[in-house]
Design a protein around this motif. Structure first.
Motif, PDB file in Angstrom:
ATOM      1  N   ALA A   1       0.444  -0.995   0.159  1.00 23.33           N
ATOM      2  CA  ALA A   1       0.157  -0.093   0.080  1.00 23.33           C
ATOM      3  C   ALA A   1       0.813   1.170  -0.051  1.00 23.33           C
ATOM      4  N   THR A   2       0.297   2.542  -0.475  1.00 21.28           N
ATOM      5  CA  THR A   2       1.155   4.032  -0.885  1.00 21.28           C
ATOM      6  C   THR A   2       0.152   4.838   0.242  1.00 21.28           C
ATOM      7  N   GLY A   3       0.418   5.678   0.040  1.00 17.76           N
ATOM      8  CA  GLY A   3      -0.231   7.031   0.369  1.00 17.76           C
ATOM      9  C   GLY A   3      -0.333   7.625  -0.294  1.00 17.76           C
ATOM     10  N   THR A   4      -0.930   9.255  -0.865  1.00 16.50           N
ATOM     11  CA  THR A   4      -1.677  10.036  -0.959  1.00 16.50           C
ATOM     12  C   THR A   4      -1.330  11.352  -1.232  1.00 16.50           C
ATOM     13  N   SER A   5      -0.148  11.697  -0.565  1.00 21.80           N
ATOM     14  CA  SER A   5       1.289  12.648  -0.569  1.00 21.80           C
ATOM     15  C   SER A   5       1.592  13.225  -1.434  1.00 21.80           C
ATOM     16  N   TRP A   6       1.290  14.976  -1.632  1.00 22.27           N
ATOM     17  CA  TRP A   6       2.004  14.861  -3.180  1.00 22.27           C
ATOM     18  C   TRP A   6       3.888  15.362  -2.507  1.00 22.27           C
ATOM     19  N   ASP A   7       4.427  14.826  -1.435  1.00 20.78           N
ATOM     20  CA  ASP A   7       5.882  15.064  -1.646  1.00 20.78           C
ATOM     21  C   ASP A   7       6.581  13.058  -2.199  1.00 20.78           C
ATOM     22  N   GLN A   8       5.585  12.070  -1.774  1.00 22.09           N
ATOM     23  CA  GLN A   8       5.985  11.162  -1.860  1.00 22.09           C
ATOM     24  C   GLN A   8       6.922  10.624  -2.852  1.00 22.09           C
ATOM     25  N   PRO A   9       7.538   9.885  -3.330  1.00 24.09           N
ATOM     26  CA  PRO A   9       8.249   9.109  -4.490  1.00 24.09           C
ATOM     27  C   PRO A   9       7.335   8.924  -5.026  1.00 24.09           C
ATOM     28  N   THR A  10       7.654   9.444  -6.757  1.00 17.66           N
ATOM     29  CA  THR A  10       6.486   8.504  -7.370  1.00 17.66           C
ATOM     30  C   THR A  10       6.935   6.941  -7.739  1.00 17.66           C
TER      31      THR A  10
ATOM     32  N   PRO B   1      -2.206  -0.483  -3.891  1.00 11.05           N
ATOM     33  CA  PRO B   1      -3.697  -0.239  -2.904  1.00 11.05           C
ATOM     34  C   PRO B   1      -3.440   0.812  -2.267  1.00 11.05           C
ATOM     35  N   PHE B   2      -3.774   1.706  -1.639  1.00 12.91           N
ATOM     36  CA  PHE B   2      -3.731   2.857  -0.477  1.00 12.91           C
ATOM     37  C   PHE B   2      -5.128   3.106  -0.199  1.00 12.91           C
ATOM     38  N   GLN B   3      -5.116   3.627   0.819  1.00 15.18           N
ATOM     39  CA  GLN B   3      -6.475   3.489   1.940  1.00 15.18           C
ATOM     40  C   GLN B   3      -7.297   4.817   1.888  1.00 15.18           C
TER      41      GLN B   3
ATOM     42  N   GLY C   1     -15.342  11.057   0.721  1.00 13.31           N
ATOM     43  CA  GLY C   1     -14.722  12.716   0.409  1.00 13.31           C
ATOM     44  C   GLY C   1     -13.727  12.418  -0.246  1.00 13.31           C
ATOM     45  N   ASP C   2     -13.151  12.047  -0.338  1.00 11.40           N
ATOM     46  CA  ASP C   2     -11.538  12.424  -0.341  1.00 11.40           C
ATOM     47  C   ASP C   2     -11.083  12.110  -2.387  1.00 11.40           C
ATOM     48  N   GLN C   3     -10.906  13.163  -2.757  1.00 13.01           N
ATOM     49  CA  GLN C   3     -10.817  13.411  -4.332  1.00 13.01           C
ATOM     50  C   GLN C   3      -9.324  13.046  -5.008  1.00 13.01           C
ATOM     51  N   VAL C   4      -9.253  12.073  -5.285  1.00 12.96           N
ATOM     52  CA  VAL C   4      -8.098  11.300  -5.833  1.00 12.96           C
ATOM     53  C   VAL C   4      -7.552  11.580  -7.443  1.00 12.96           C
ATOM     54  N   ILE C   5      -6.180  11.375  -7.546  1.00 14.05           N
ATOM     55  CA  ILE C   5      -6.087  11.722  -9.007  1.00 14.05           C
ATOM     56  C   ILE C   5      -5.434  10.755  -8.989  1.00 14.05           C
ATOM     57  N   THR C   6      -4.475  10.096  -9.981  1.00 11.19           N
ATOM     58  CA  THR C   6      -3.526   9.567 -10.388  1.00 11.19           C
ATOM     59  C   THR C   6      -2.693  10.188 -12.301  1.00 11.19           C
ATOM     60  N   TYR C   7      -1.093   9.921 -12.246  1.00  7.14           N
ATOM     61  CA  TYR C   7      -0.699  10.064 -12.916  1.00  7.14           C
ATOM     62  C   TYR C   7       0.057   9.148 -12.907  1.00  7.14           C
ATOM     63  N   ASP C   8       0.071   8.957 -14.927  1.00  6.15           N
ATOM     64  CA  ASP C   8       0.799   7.972 -15.404  1.00  6.15           C
ATOM     65  C   ASP C   8       1.297   8.444 -17.315  1.00  6.15           C
ATOM     66  N   PHE C   9       2.308   8.248 -17.346  1.00  9.52           N
ATOM     67  CA  PHE C   9       2.102   8.177 -19.118  1.00  9.52           C
ATOM     68  C   PHE C   9       2.039   7.475 -19.883  1.00  9.52           C
TER      69      PHE C   9
ATOM     70  N   ASP D   1      -8.567  18.758   0.057  1.00  7.41           N
ATOM     71  CA  ASP D   1      -6.507  18.999   1.961  1.00  7.41           C
ATOM     72  C   ASP D   1      -5.812  18.715   0.928  1.00  7.41           C
ATOM     73  N   ALA D   2      -5.245  18.360   0.116  1.00  8.90           N
ATOM     74  CA  ALA D   2      -3.542  18.283  -1.028  1.00  8.90           C
ATOM     75  C   ALA D   2      -2.675  18.165   0.528  1.00  8.90           C
ATOM     76  N   VAL D   3      -2.096  17.181   1.194  1.00  8.92           N
ATOM     77  CA  VAL D   3      -0.646  18.229   1.454  1.00  8.92           C
ATOM     78  C   VAL D   3       0.322  17.518   0.595  1.00  8.92           C
ATOM     79  N   GLY D   4       1.810  17.717   1.293  1.00 10.29           N
ATOM     80  CA  GLY D   4       2.808  18.303   0.415  1.00 10.29           C
ATOM     81  C   GLY D   4       3.291  18.884  -0.631  1.00 10.29           C
ATOM     82  N   CYS D   5       2.235  20.086  -1.400  1.00  7.15           N
ATOM     83  CA  CYS D   5       3.383  21.086  -2.110  1.00  7.15           C
ATOM     84  C   CYS D   5       3.829  21.896  -0.651  1.00  7.15           C
ATOM     85  N   PRO D   6       4.914  22.037  -1.531  1.00  7.74           N
ATOM     86  CA  PRO D   6       5.609  23.743  -0.959  1.00  7.74           C
ATOM     87  C   PRO D   6       4.874  24.729  -1.087  1.00  7.74           C
ATOM     88  N   THR D   7       5.441  25.773  -0.207  1.00  9.81           N
ATOM     89  CA  THR D   7       3.619  26.739  -0.354  1.00  9.81           C
ATOM     90  C   THR D   7       4.703  27.826  -0.822  1.00  9.81           C
TER      91      THR D   7
END
Length: 851
Positions: free
Chosen positions: A437-446, A461-463, A467-475, A532-538
């Motif tokens: 399982a992995t997390g959904t924070s933006w600063d975690q490794p690809t 998998p992820f938890q 109400g969470d809005q989740v997006i995936t990125y792939d190429f 409620d995004a986390v892990g993004c530089p301000t």
């Protein structure tokens, strides 16, 4: 005495023969007779009928016939022709039984003649009894001839298959009639079906279509109810592993028949390149296509025929799709490396292979072929009753309604060569082979997903919480989101980026191989939460001229002090501009800055935190560095520049880093037109300039061209926004602005006199005016470099700053002709490279001779 004449062979059968010829022929064709008085010496008696002995030893009599006799029907005996009274002669002849009889002959003829018979051409060509299953050949039928055939069926309400095949010559026509002469059906060129009535004999008549010309044909008939032969197909024939029945259908044959029985409701696939009819136990048609459900009781019969009646060698197979047998087993594959759970086969063009699946529990599955093979193949998945469950269009998500047996059918539909393929089926409702399982924070490794097989399916998998809005990125991969049961989440578009999770649960991102990923190696994947995004530089707003910070992670948290309009500028470390999107805390998109240019503005409705996401199509990497400049929409703190740059020193500046945006305040009033000029060799990098008004609204689009003009529409004051050139995060620049439509007036350019101008790094623009009475509608302008290096270009404007003519490209020397100059004063703008040089500039009426 008279005798029977043979029928004439041509079309003159109804034309009367000359009487003398008839008489002579009658006389000469009688084998033996007496002439003169009768033996008794009597006269005046009624002559007896003339009698002759046939070659068979039987007496025969006849009359002259003017109608042809059918060849297929023996000629019926005719009554003796009466003779006229007159002298007779008699003699006694011995009968076969030893008795005697008187023969009476006509009077002797003074002349005799020899008559040669013509060839016999009957009205009837070919014909006779037809046998079911036998091909009859008629070598010739011509003109008004008929072929009369008889076909006999022993079954009531039989259906007759008739194949009339024209071999050569003219077109033919045929029909079937009953005993009362009623026409039951007309026979055409293809296989014909003719419904008969009671058992018995029927007539089939063939003629030429127009009654003219000559042709030949073959004819065959077969019975639906009592076929001549019907091969019984054994049970093993219905296996997918059966080699089938090889046969040859002769040319001209009506059909081939096969008989079989299978359980009611079975689904069979008739595989042959012949036309088919499949009948139930009541001789009614069930199917005429390749897939047939035996929905009515048997036993069954299958009739095959070739469309045009030609000879055809074929192989018949009929695998049973329901309760299928003969298919190799294909076990369910785990996520990730499928190992040995891969089906492999070669499928020939227009052929099929199959695989047997056993599903322990109901649920969705993914059917995976290698991408290259998938382009050439069609496939369909059937349940054990032979009902289609899903097909290639639902490859990634095929919902299996029950546990049990399924059959995967693979067909080579599109390719002319055999296709060797691999296939794997993975259950989405199982987690065997899923990654940790992995997390959904933006600063975690690809994530780097290993790929060992072209048919594998990966699971991450992820938890997630409701109400969470989740997006995936792939190429260039297909990613889907499922819950623990394997059900797809957000299958329908919602208008939002990503997917809103319906409940607290463990979710899985399913990723599938696409062609760009190759056959093995790894690919990258990111799973991120937009709400409620986390892990993004301000990032906070900065002033114009300040250089933003450069860093990794594809998102930024924007701290907005007050509601309002902001300018957001996103570039990579080399100043390449990028698309970005801005979301609020709920994950709702607020802005989509498609181009990422400096004039891209975003209205933020309230103070607070927003999330900006860098969104280039091929970015799946946290190490991708970029800068985000968050600026007020209305510029402030901008240096004021001159709009008489042709006489004032140029404005100089520089960029210290990627994403930096500078501003200059322009003194020109609303409605005026200005030109921006800068030095540099043709194609050199220059700052990108955008003009905005006092509200921050763009007036003129971004441009890095040397000769850039803009009408200042909108609310003053106006500002020039400068951003660094692509691939040059640090650079310097020099530029001037020239007002083209107002005071102060530029120096006058005299007519017909060469004017010399000097250029250099601080003087790369010159401006001249031409009074209204000093030019014609057609004027030529010529410039030539007289010393130094570099190029120049001359542009002519009217009094409102509208451009009228200019060269295609800058040049060291060049003439241009302006053909439709307006009345009134003109402005001539000369722009150079800024290299040290001198130029001579002349203008004259275009029709005037040059010096």
């Amino acid at each position: 005495m008279s005798a029977t004449l043979p029928t004439r062979p041509d079309s003159r059968t109804r034309r009367a023969f000359p009487r003398l010829a008839l008489v002579a022929t009658a006389v000469l064709t009688v084998p033996a007779f007496l002439v003169g008085p009768s033996a008794a010496g009597t006269t005046g008696t009624t002559p007896a009928a003339a009698t002759a002995t046939s070659s068979a030893g039987t007496a025969s009599t006849g009359t002259v016939s003017r109608e042809p006799s059918p060849a297929a029907t023996p000629a019926a005996p005719t009554a003796p022709a009466p003779t006229t009274p007159g002298p007779t002669a008699s003699r006694t002849a011995t009968r076969a039984d030893g008795t005697t009889a008187d023969l009476t002959a006509e009077p002797a003829r003074p002349r005799t003649a020899t008559v040669t018979r013509s060839p016999w051409n009957p009205r009837f060509a070919c014909g006779g009894a037809l046998t079911f299953g036998k091909v009859e050949t008629c070598a010739s039928i011509s003109y008004e001839q008929k072929s009369v055939w008889t076909v006999t069926t022993s079954a009531d309400s039989d259906l007759l298959y008739v194949r009339l095949r024209e071999v050569a010559g003219v077109s033919l026509s045929a029909q079937v009639t009953g005993r009362d002469g009623e026409v039951l059906c007309h026979i055409g060129s293809y296989l014909n079906e003719c419904q008969l009535g009671a058992a018995g004999a029927y007539t089939l008549t063939v003629t030429t279509y127009s009654g003219r010309g000559q042709g030949s044909y073959t004819l065959a008939v077969e019975s639906r109810r009592t076929p001549s032969e019907c091969e019984l197909l054994p049970e093993e024939f219905f296996s997918f592993a059966s080699p089938g029945v090889p046969k040859t259908l002769p040319a001209g044959a009506a059909t081939h028949c096969y008989a079989f029985d299978q359980p009611l409701g079975s689904v069979v696939m008739v595989r042959t390149d012949l036309r088919i009819q499949l009948l139930d136990g009541q001789h009614e048609q069930l199917c005429g296509g390749s897939m047939c459900t035996l929905s009515r009781p048997g036993p069954y019969r299958l009739f095959l025929h070739e469309l045009y009646g030609g000879q055809k060698t074929y192989t018949l197979t009929m695998p049973r799709l329901s309760q299928a047998v003969g298919c190799p087993a294909l076990p369910l594959a785990p996520f990730g490396d499928p190992g040995a759970a891969v089906g492999q086969a070669r499928v020939a063009p227009d052929q099929e292979t199959c695989h047997a699946l056993s599903i322990p529990t109901a649920g969705p599955v993914t059917v995976r072929f290698s991408w290259i093979d998938e382009q050439k193949l069609l496939w369909t998945l059937y349940d054990d009753a032979g009902k289609q469950v899903c097909s290639k269009s639902s490859a990634w998500y095929c919902a299996l309604p029950t546990a049990g047996r399924y059959t995967l059918l693979v067909r080579n539909e599109y390719h002319y060569n055999p296709v060797d393929y691999q296939v794997a089926v993975t259950a989405l409702h199982r987690d065997e082979g899923c990654a940790p399982a992995t997390g959904t924070s933006w600063d975690q490794p690809t994530l780097h997903v290993p790929l060992t097989s072209p048919v594998q399916t990966n699971c991450q998998p992820f938890q997630g919480n409701a109400g969470d809005q989740v997006i995936t990125y792939d190429f260039w991969k297909v990613t889907r989101l499922v819950d623990e049961s394997g059900a797809e989440v957000c299958a329908e578009p919602s208008g939002k980026d990503g997917c809103v999770l319906p409940a607290d649960d463990t979710y899985r991102v399913i990723s599938l191989l696409t062609p760009s990923t190759g056959q093995n190696g790894t690919y990258r994947l990111q799973i991120r939460r937009l709400s409620d995004a986390v892990g993004c530089p301000t990032v906070a707003p900065i002033s114009y001229g300040a250089a933003p910070a450069v860093g990794g992670v594809r998102c930024r948290s924007l701290d907005i002090p007050a509601a309002g309009e902001y300018r957001i500028h996103t570039v990579d470390a080399n100043n390449h501009r990028h698309t970005h999107r801005v979301f609020d805390q709920d994950g709702q998109m607020v802005c989509d800055i498609a181009a990422g240019w400096v004039d891209g503005k975003c209205m933020l409705p309230a103070a607070g935190r927003y999330t900006l996401v860098l969104n280039p199509s091929n970015l799946v990497d946290n190490a991708y560095t970029h800068a985000v400049a968050l600026l007020p929409a209305i510029p402030s703190g901008c240096a004021t520049v001159s709009d008489t740059g042709w006489r004032d020193a140029p404005h100089r500046g520089g960029f210290q880093g990627a994403g930096q945006v500078k501003c200059l305040r322009l003194p020109s009033p609303a409605g005026s037109r200005i030109a921006k000029s800068g030095p540099g060799e043709l194609g050199g990098e220059r700052p990108i300039v955008t003009i905005v008004d006092g509200t921050g609204t763009k007036v003129c689009g971004s441009s890095s061209e040397r000769g850039y003009t803009c009408r200042l529409n909108g609310q003053a004051p106006f500002f020039a926004l400068l951003e660094g050139p692509t691939n040059s995060p640090t650079s310097t620049y020099a530029m001037v602005f020239t007002r083209l439509d107002g005071p102060p007036a530029c120096p006058v350019l005299p007519r017909d006199v060469q004017t010399t101008l000097a250029t250099g790094p601080d003087r790369f623009t010159a401006c001249f005016s031409i009074p209204a009475d000093q030019h014609a509608a057609r004027e030529s302008f010529t410039w030539a470099r007289t010393s130094g290096t570099g190029t120049a270009e001359v542009t002519v404007f009217d009094s409102q700053g509208v451009e009228y003519c200019s060269p295609m490209l800058p040049a060291a020397s060049q003439p241009i002709t302006c053909t439709t100059l307006p009345d009134g004063p003109l402005t001539v703008l000369v722009e150079t490279d800024g290299a040290t040089a001198t130029y001579g500039l002349t203008h004259r009426e275009a029709s005037a001779p040059t010096a």
